[in-house]
Design an enzyme around this catalytic site. Sequence first.
Site, PDB file in Angstrom:
ATOM      1  N   LYS A  54       0.848  -1.210   0.000  1.00  0.00           N
ATOM      2  CA  LYS A  54       0.000   0.000   0.000  1.00  0.00           C
ATOM      3  C   LYS A  54       0.874   1.247   0.000  1.00  0.00           C
ATOM      4  CE  LYS A  54      -3.752  -2.454   2.198  1.00  0.00           C
ATOM      5  NZ  LYS A  54      -4.399  -2.918   3.410  1.00  0.00           N
ATOM      6  N   GLN A  98      -4.621  -1.440   9.451  1.00  0.00           N
ATOM      7  CA  GLN A  98      -4.438  -2.783   8.902  1.00  0.00           C
ATOM      8  C   GLN A  98      -5.054  -3.825   9.837  1.00  0.00           C
ATOM      9  OE1 GLN A  98      -3.121  -3.529   5.790  1.00  0.00           O
ATOM     10  NE2 GLN A  98      -3.876  -5.556   6.263  1.00  0.00           N
ATOM     11  N   ASP A 121     -11.423   2.796   3.474  1.00  0.00           N
ATOM     12  CA  ASP A 121     -11.724   1.362   3.367  1.00  0.00           C
ATOM     13  C   ASP A 121     -13.231   1.128   3.201  1.00  0.00           C
ATOM     14  OD1 ASP A 121      -9.712  -0.521   3.263  1.00  0.00           O
ATOM     15  OD2 ASP A 121      -9.308  -0.458   5.420  1.00  0.00           O
TER      16      ASP A 121
END
Length: 302
Positions: A54, A98, A121
């Site tokens: 990422k 995460q 997200d």
Amino acid sequence: MTAKLILGTEIREVILKEIEEEVKEIKAKYGKVPGLVTILVGSNPASVSYVTLKIQTAQRLGFHEVQDTRPENMSEAELLALIDKYNKDDLIHGILVQLPLPKHIDEKKVLNAIDPDKDVDGFHPINVGRLMIGGSEVKFPPCTPAGIQELIVRSGVPTDGAEVVVVGRSNIVGKPIAVMMMQKGPGANATVTVVHTATKDLAFHCKRADILIVAAGVPGLVKPEWIKPGACVIDVGVNRVGEKISEKTGKKVPILRGDVDFEAAKEIAGWITPVPGGVGPMTITMLMKNTLKSLKYKLGLM
Ligand code: NAD
């Protein structure tokens, strides 16, 4: 019939180029770039490698990028305070925590603490609600389903009135992609069926699908005879079925298989995604797209 391959590895490059161009234009005009923070608690090897990918992608696109790695024993209160700090940081437009988090931290509490306007997200209940309403309400579609929809649209698969069957009802793949495909609008407007572990006759439903989206996490679950000739098959499953030695690095790497018997299915389907190289590369790509969108919302460009 040999199916057209839907390669996420190629479609990703096209989308990343588009993002890169837009970032340059916005920077030139407004002097701002998208800012993404990745928060990693602990050092789980799989999480470290996802976060690294990422970060590398964000750097390649010219984003302002912050890596915040904390020890495994960080308290929940400390993590919530950290999120609050980034919620207030004007240079940050996307906050990514995460997952999975260590067991002593309540994942739900943490995800709900992220400012919904920085929730790239798309996991915050407000963004889940917006997705359900659809249309211009949707701010940040969750990344894997958004990637699936991009693959379908950019491959020219007709969706209007199509029978879409989704195998799996998870909050991160099955449910959101089902909602997205049933909405009124381009790249959707389909008739959607969701099947899961309690479904009586999986084969019956799969056989009717013009677009079959499989996210079960069971290798080879979907048999070739369940596929309608000419259908579009999107295999989201990523299953480790063994290990092999990489020809490139000489190191042990996992052997990955999807939820569909790819070799047989590609002779029946009209389009199909391979595993790896299909849906996988799209998730990070859509995370980048959402982070750019977040900046555009802030600048009033969307
Ligand atoms: P999950 O375990 O949360 O959900 C799986 C779903 O499949 C459940 O709803 C379950 O009811 C259904 N299911 C399981 N076995 C079934 C069976 N035998 N028959 C019918 N339904 C069945 O998993 P998830 O998070 O949705 O992920 C699914 C798969 O997709 C996994 O292999 C995961 O690794 C992969 N995945 C890939 C990406 C990516 O490529 N970027 C992202 C997310 C998930």
